[in-house]
Scaffold this motif. Structure first.
Motif, PDB file in Angstrom:
ATOM      1  N   GLY A   1       0.846  -1.186   0.000  1.00 29.54           N
ATOM      2  CA  GLY A   1       0.000   0.000   0.000  1.00 29.54           C
ATOM      3  C   GLY A   1       0.879   1.233   0.000  1.00 29.54           C
ATOM      4  N   THR A   2       1.830   1.270  -0.915  1.00 27.98           N
ATOM      5  CA  THR A   2       2.785   2.367  -0.951  1.00 27.98           C
ATOM      6  C   THR A   2       2.130   3.641  -1.464  1.00 27.98           C
ATOM      7  OG1 THR A   2       3.519   1.539  -3.096  1.00 27.98           O
ATOM      8  CG2 THR A   2       4.805   0.887  -1.194  1.00 27.98           C
ATOM      9  N   VAL A   3       2.470   4.763  -0.814  1.00 30.24           N
ATOM     10  CA  VAL A   3       1.869   6.038  -1.175  1.00 30.24           C
ATOM     11  C   VAL A   3       2.919   7.076  -1.573  1.00 30.24           C
ATOM     12  CG1 VAL A   3      -0.190   5.721   0.231  1.00 30.24           C
ATOM     13  CG2 VAL A   3       1.834   6.735   1.263  1.00 30.24           C
ATOM     14  N   LEU A   4       4.192   6.738  -1.435  1.00 33.53           N
ATOM     15  CA  LEU A   4       5.264   7.668  -1.786  1.00 33.53           C
ATOM     16  C   LEU A   4       6.280   6.993  -2.683  1.00 33.53           C
ATOM     17  CD1 LEU A   4       6.219   9.488   1.564  1.00 33.53           C
ATOM     18  CD2 LEU A   4       5.163  10.522  -0.440  1.00 33.53           C
ATOM     19  N   GLN A   5       6.839   7.742  -3.617  1.00 37.23           N
ATOM     20  CA  GLN A   5       8.038   7.333  -4.341  1.00 37.23           C
ATOM     21  C   GLN A   5       9.140   8.259  -3.825  1.00 37.23           C
ATOM     22  OE1 GLN A   5       8.220   4.708  -6.538  1.00 37.23           O
ATOM     23  NE2 GLN A   5       6.110   4.311  -5.929  1.00 37.23           N
ATOM     24  N   HIS A   6       9.987   7.753  -2.930  1.00 39.70           N
ATOM     25  CA  HIS A   6      10.821   8.625  -2.119  1.00 39.70           C
ATOM     26  C   HIS A   6      12.251   8.118  -2.088  1.00 39.70           C
ATOM     27  CE1 HIS A   6      11.993  11.332   1.043  1.00 39.70           C
ATOM     28  NE2 HIS A   6      10.751  11.722   1.284  1.00 39.70           N
ATOM     29  N   GLN A   7      13.137   8.810  -2.801  1.00 42.04           N
ATOM     30  CA  GLN A   7      14.538   8.398  -2.837  1.00 42.04           C
ATOM     31  C   GLN A   7      15.196   8.544  -1.476  1.00 42.04           C
ATOM     32  OE1 GLN A   7      16.931  10.617  -5.572  1.00 42.04           O
ATOM     33  NE2 GLN A   7      18.669   9.225  -5.455  1.00 42.04           N
ATOM     34  N   GLY A   8      14.871   9.630  -0.761  1.00 45.84           N
ATOM     35  CA  GLY A   8      15.471   9.830   0.544  1.00 45.84           C
ATOM     36  C   GLY A   8      15.061   8.770   1.536  1.00 45.84           C
ATOM     37  N   ARG A   9      13.825   8.310   1.473  1.00 47.17           N
ATOM     38  CA  ARG A   9      13.337   7.283   2.390  1.00 47.17           C
ATOM     39  C   ARG A   9      13.840   5.896   2.002  1.00 47.17           C
ATOM     40  NH1 ARG A   9      10.278   7.896   7.270  1.00 47.17           N
ATOM     41  NH2 ARG A   9       8.796   9.601   7.042  1.00 47.17           N
ATOM     42  N   CYS A  10      13.761   5.592   0.712  1.00 46.42           N
ATOM     43  CA  CYS A  10      13.944   4.210   0.280  1.00 46.42           C
ATOM     44  C   CYS A  10      15.074   4.019  -0.728  1.00 46.42           C
ATOM     45  CB  CYS A  10      12.646   3.669  -0.313  1.00 46.42           C
ATOM     46  SG  CYS A  10      11.276   3.600   0.855  1.00 46.42           S
ATOM     47  N   GLY A  11      15.865   5.041  -0.967  1.00 44.14           N
ATOM     48  CA  GLY A  11      16.949   4.873  -1.919  1.00 44.14           C
ATOM     49  C   GLY A  11      16.447   4.823  -3.344  1.00 44.14           C
ATOM     50  N   GLY A  12      17.245   4.225  -4.207  1.00 45.17           N
ATOM     51  CA  GLY A  12      16.894   4.161  -5.617  1.00 45.17           C
ATOM     52  C   GLY A  12      17.592   5.250  -6.411  1.00 45.17           C
ATOM     53  N   LEU A  13      17.326   5.282  -7.678  1.00 45.75           N
ATOM     54  CA  LEU A  13      17.906   6.274  -8.569  1.00 45.75           C
ATOM     55  C   LEU A  13      16.924   7.429  -8.756  1.00 45.75           C
ATOM     56  CD1 LEU A  13      19.348   3.757 -11.173  1.00 45.75           C
ATOM     57  CD2 LEU A  13      20.620   5.002  -9.417  1.00 45.75           C
ATOM     58  N   PRO A  14      17.406   8.594  -9.131  1.00 45.60           N
ATOM     59  CA  PRO A  14      16.501   9.750  -9.255  1.00 45.60           C
ATOM     60  C   PRO A  14      15.298   9.484 -10.142  1.00 45.60           C
ATOM     61  CG  PRO A  14      18.781  10.454  -9.388  1.00 45.60           C
ATOM     62  CD  PRO A  14      18.805   8.953  -9.384  1.00 45.60           C
ATOM     63  N   TRP A  15      15.483   8.697 -11.188  1.00 46.01           N
ATOM     64  CA  TRP A  15      14.366   8.404 -12.096  1.00 46.01           C
ATOM     65  C   TRP A  15      13.601   7.145 -11.694  1.00 46.01           C
ATOM     66  CZ3 TRP A  15      19.559   8.347 -13.232  1.00 46.01           C
ATOM     67  CH2 TRP A  15      20.138   7.084 -13.429  1.00 46.01           C
ATOM     68  N   ARG A  16      14.046   6.466 -10.643  1.00 45.47           N
ATOM     69  CA  ARG A  16      13.340   5.279 -10.154  1.00 45.47           C
ATOM     70  C   ARG A  16      13.473   5.191  -8.630  1.00 45.47           C
ATOM     71  NH1 ARG A  16      14.322  -0.438  -9.724  1.00 45.47           N
ATOM     72  NH2 ARG A  16      12.429  -1.622 -10.143  1.00 45.47           N
ATOM     73  N   PRO A  17      12.859   6.135  -7.913  1.00 47.59           N
ATOM     74  CA  PRO A  17      12.987   6.134  -6.456  1.00 47.59           C
ATOM     75  C   PRO A  17      12.210   4.982  -5.829  1.00 47.59           C
ATOM     76  CG  PRO A  17      11.437   7.808  -7.151  1.00 47.59           C
ATOM     77  CD  PRO A  17      12.051   7.246  -8.405  1.00 47.59           C
TER      78      PRO A  17
ATOM     79  N   GLU B   1       2.898  14.320   5.473  1.00 51.01           N
ATOM     80  CA  GLU B   1       3.435  13.321   4.548  1.00 51.01           C
ATOM     81  C   GLU B   1       2.274  12.497   4.030  1.00 51.01           C
ATOM     82  OE1 GLU B   1       7.328  10.838   5.062  1.00 51.01           O
ATOM     83  OE2 GLU B   1       5.719   9.634   5.922  1.00 51.01           O
ATOM     84  N   ASP B   2       2.304  12.116   2.760  1.00 50.43           N
ATOM     85  CA  ASP B   2       1.217  11.310   2.206  1.00 50.43           C
ATOM     86  C   ASP B   2       1.023  10.043   3.032  1.00 50.43           C
ATOM     87  OD1 ASP B   2       0.994  13.188   0.237  1.00 50.43           O
ATOM     88  OD2 ASP B   2       2.031  12.018  -1.298  1.00 50.43           O
ATOM     89  N   ARG B   3      -0.226   9.720   3.326  1.00 53.41           N
ATOM     90  CA  ARG B   3      -0.553   8.532   4.104  1.00 53.41           C
ATOM     91  C   ARG B   3      -1.772   7.864   3.487  1.00 53.41           C
ATOM     92  NH1 ARG B   3       2.211   8.926   9.256  1.00 53.41           N
ATOM     93  NH2 ARG B   3       4.285   9.508   8.535  1.00 53.41           N
ATOM     94  N   GLY B   4      -2.008   6.588   3.841  1.00 54.33           N
ATOM     95  CA  GLY B   4      -3.148   5.878   3.297  1.00 54.33           C
ATOM     96  C   GLY B   4      -3.407   4.588   4.042  1.00 54.33           C
ATOM     97  N   TYR B   5      -4.333   3.790   3.511  1.00 57.40           N
ATOM     98  CA  TYR B   5      -4.562   2.449   4.050  1.00 57.40           C
ATOM     99  C   TYR B   5      -4.593   1.467   2.898  1.00 57.40           C
ATOM    100  CZ  TYR B   5      -9.519   2.289   2.592  1.00 57.40           C
ATOM    101  OH  TYR B   5     -10.678   2.251   1.864  1.00 57.40           O
ATOM    102  N   MET B   6      -4.351   0.207   3.209  1.00 62.04           N
ATOM    103  CA  MET B   6      -4.478  -0.871   2.253  1.00 62.04           C
ATOM    104  C   MET B   6      -5.362  -1.939   2.862  1.00 62.04           C
ATOM    105  SD  MET B   6      -0.782  -2.835   2.564  1.00 62.04           S
ATOM    106  CE  MET B   6      -1.331  -4.072   1.384  1.00 62.04           C
TER     107      MET B   6
END
Length: 310
Positions: free
Chosen positions: A116-132, A159-164
């Motif tokens: 139930g992901t709600v963020l694409q966040h490089q700072g939180r989860c790493g990854g590349l700038p075009w694929r956070p 911060e964006d939040r949600g439920y799944m």
């Protein structure tokens, strides 16, 4: 420049191995906190862990991000209690993938997963700038899951939040399972709007389990709707007995909950862990409880539920 593995360099001599090792470290730094560095930094694992999931056990755990904890250690904590279903909050997809791998390879525990992901966040989860990296909630279930739903709250607060939600099997019975993470502390009005959305979804189901980090103490007004859907007169912890609730966080507050609707608690526990600022919370469920109406705004609920930290 591609990230070469050290295994590919074993036949090329000592100097090449050192170069490959340096490249691997550089790649780990680039990828970020979700990189699979657990082989180097994993802490001690439990000597004995169940090899099969406990069929009637559900658990919730905010695994803390960014805490840079080893995913091998996180898997070890989950294996210690071997829940049928566990809801994770503050979860990066890459971290969950590694946790599942460790659970299977080291403990023989095989879990299905939904996100139930709600963020694409490089700072939180790493990854590349075009694929956070993707960040939010995850549900692991020993039984297959169907009817997956991921909902972002209209207002997430700071911060964006949600439920799944998914449908799966707990204690041999089909049940709708929800996993959520509400807005951060001191955002009571935002959380009230979020629980309004969540409660409307839960009320549609005769039997449900609601897991998550609610960022609110048991007698907080924004939790009223959820308590109404899971009211348990015999619970030792609830909105009228908040002093009896065991803390679920390092700052000695009860924020993490397992609410039951149409199911009864058999055993409940809060388990201190050194791998997060939130504790693990589990409930073993049993047969349905008595039916009694608790709200004029929802269908007559079969409502029993363990208060948090009971």
């Amino acid at each position: 420049m591609p990230c070469a593995s050290t295994e590919e360099a074993t036949v090329l001599g000592r100097s090449t191995r050192l170069l490959a090792g340096a490249m691997a470290l550089a790649c780990a730094a680039l990828i970020g906190p979700s990189a699979p560095n657990d082989a180097l930094f994993a802490r001690s694992l439990p000597v004995e862990a169940p090899r099969d999931a406990v069929p009637n056990r559900v658990m919730t755990w905010n695994i803390c991000n960014p805490c840079k904890e080893s995913n091998a250690s996180r898997a070890a904590e989950i294996a210690r209690y071997a829940p049928q279903v566990i809801g994770l909050q503050e979860a990066c997809v890459r971290d969950v993938e590694w946790i599942r791998q460790y659970l299977k390879s080291r403990y023989g525990l095989v879990y299905h997963v939904e996100y139930g992901t709600v963020l694409q966040h490089q700072g939180r989860c790493g990854g590349l700038p075009w694929r956070p990296g993707a960040f939010g909630q995850a549900l692991l279930s020993a039984a297959p899951m169907t009817d997956h739903e991921s909902v972002e709250y209209p207002d997430g607060g700071s911060e964006d939040r949600g439920y799944m939600a998914v449908t799966t099997t707990v204690g041999g019975r089909s049940v709708r399972v929800f996993n959520t993470h509400l807005a951060q502390r001191r955002q009571e009005a935002v959380r009230a709007d979020q629980t309004r959305v969540l409660a409307a979804a839960v009320a549609r189901h005769e039997r449900a389990i609601v897991l998550g980090d609610f960022n609110a103490v048991p007698n907080a007004p924004e939790l009223t709707r959820i308590w109404e859907l899971s009211a348990d007169e015999k619970s030792p912890c609830g909105p009228s007995s908040a002093a009896d609730c065991e803390p679920t966080t390092d700052w000695q507050l009860t924020f993490d909950y397992i609410f039951l609707r149409g199911m009864a608690p058999v055993e409940h526990g809060v388990h201190l862990t050194s791998y997060s600022d939130h504790h693990l919370v589990h409930t073993d469920v049993g047969a349905p409880g008595p039916t009694r109406p608790v709200s004029t705004h929802a269908p007559s609920p079969q409502a029993v539920g363990p208060g948090p930290g009971a």
